[in-house]
Design an enzyme around this catalytic site. Structure first.
Site, PDB file in Angstrom:
ATOM      1  N   LEU A 133       0.892  -1.119  -0.201  1.00 63.62           N
ATOM      2  CA  LEU A 133       0.620  -0.024  -0.302  1.00 63.62           C
ATOM      3  C   LEU A 133       1.174   1.063  -0.287  1.00 63.62           C
ATOM      4  CD1 LEU A 133      -3.146  -1.226   2.771  1.00 63.62           C
ATOM      5  CD2 LEU A 133      -3.269  -0.931   0.153  1.00 63.62           C
ATOM      6  N   ASP A 134       0.053   2.228  -0.923  1.00 62.07           N
ATOM      7  CA  ASP A 134       1.175   3.239  -0.233  1.00 62.07           C
ATOM      8  C   ASP A 134       0.920   4.085   1.197  1.00 62.07           C
ATOM      9  OD1 ASP A 134       1.486   3.724  -3.311  1.00 62.07           O
ATOM     10  OD2 ASP A 134       0.442   5.075  -4.260  1.00 62.07           O
ATOM     11  N   ARG A 135       2.501   4.277   0.910  1.00 60.70           N
ATOM     12  CA  ARG A 135       3.117   5.044   2.419  1.00 60.70           C
ATOM     13  C   ARG A 135       1.603   5.739   2.882  1.00 60.70           C
ATOM     14  NH1 ARG A 135       8.055   7.321   4.947  1.00 60.70           N
ATOM     15  NH2 ARG A 135       7.477   8.227   6.331  1.00 60.70           N
TER      16      ARG A 135
END
Length: 244
Positions: A67-69
């Site tokens: 998952l993106d930050r």
């Protein structure tokens, strides 16, 4: 159950057995170590397993998806290499279901639809762009969206991913003319600095790597703006019963 890490909010464990560890990823914490040097989910959870189970030496924890930050929500890790291999196969064969909710600017052109693009990532800048089909290095990206609610300025949408490209939802929503709320990278013209990206992994589903039973992890966004513009029951329904 909660996991407490260094100077981080506690992590909620959504599912755990001898093979898997499902958690609610913390917003703004990287999935794995990166150039920032900040504590990441993978190492935080390894440290927790080591302490909770009094394990000597290195702890194995396999990264199956990312998952993106800025994104929070449901995420699964593998506690054995066999589980990691089988879950990776599920991802490759599209038996790994990922459902998100997002708040976007404006109103999509239809109440539901499919977005198909070719995406190309610039590794140096970490920017992804939609490019003509057939562009060298370009990868097909497909998602379905369904509008769950709207107000004067924003829409709440459910997104079901059929491919797992970097920044896929963010770029495809921008291409649709509805960039995500708080997205500084792909929606800087309509977002203000400091706004939190409104993208949440509300459901991850997959066949258990050993028992083959279908496992579904569910996570609901926090009751904070702009998520709080819609009732929690809408998120529960979107997570448990995909519309598209």
């Amino acid at each position: 159950m909660m996991v407490h890490g260094r100077n981080l909010p506690p992590i909620t464990i959504l599912y755990e057995d001898n093979h898997l560890l499902g958690v609610e990823k913390i917003v703004n914490v990287p999935t794995q170590a990166d150039v920032s040097g900040d504590m990441d989910m993978l190492n935080l959870l390894k440290e927790d397993i080591k302490i909770r189970f009094n394990k000597p030496g290195n702890v194995y924890l396999g990264l199956v998806h990312r998952l993106d930050r800025p994104v929070g929500g449901a995420m699964i890790f593998a506690k054995t290499s066999k589980a990691a291999s089988r879950l990776s196969d599920a991802v490759r064969t599209r038996k790994f279901d990922k459902t998100y909710v997002a708040v976007v600017h404006g109103h999509p052109p239809a109440s539901q639809g499919r977005l198909e693009h070719t995406l190309l990532k610039d590794e140096k800048t970490n920017i992804v762009k939609a490019v003509p089909k057939g562009t060298p290095g370009g990868k097909d990206a497909v998602l379905d969206y369904y509008v769950l609610g709207q107000n004067d300025h924003y829409s709440l949408i459910q997104v079901v991913l059929h491919t797992g490209r970097s920044h896929q939802i963010r770029v495809q929503c921008k291409e649709m003319g509805c960039p995500l709320y708080g997205d500084q990278k792909y929606g800087s013209s309509v977002n203000k600095p400091g706004q939190q990206l409104s993208l949440w992994s509300c459901s991850v589903g997959f066949p258990h790597p050993v028992t083959k039973e279908y496992i579904q992890l569910i996570s609901i966004p926090p009751r904070e703006y702009p998520w709080s513009e819609w009732q929690e029951s809408i998120y529960q329904s979107a997570a448990r019963q995909p519309f598209v």
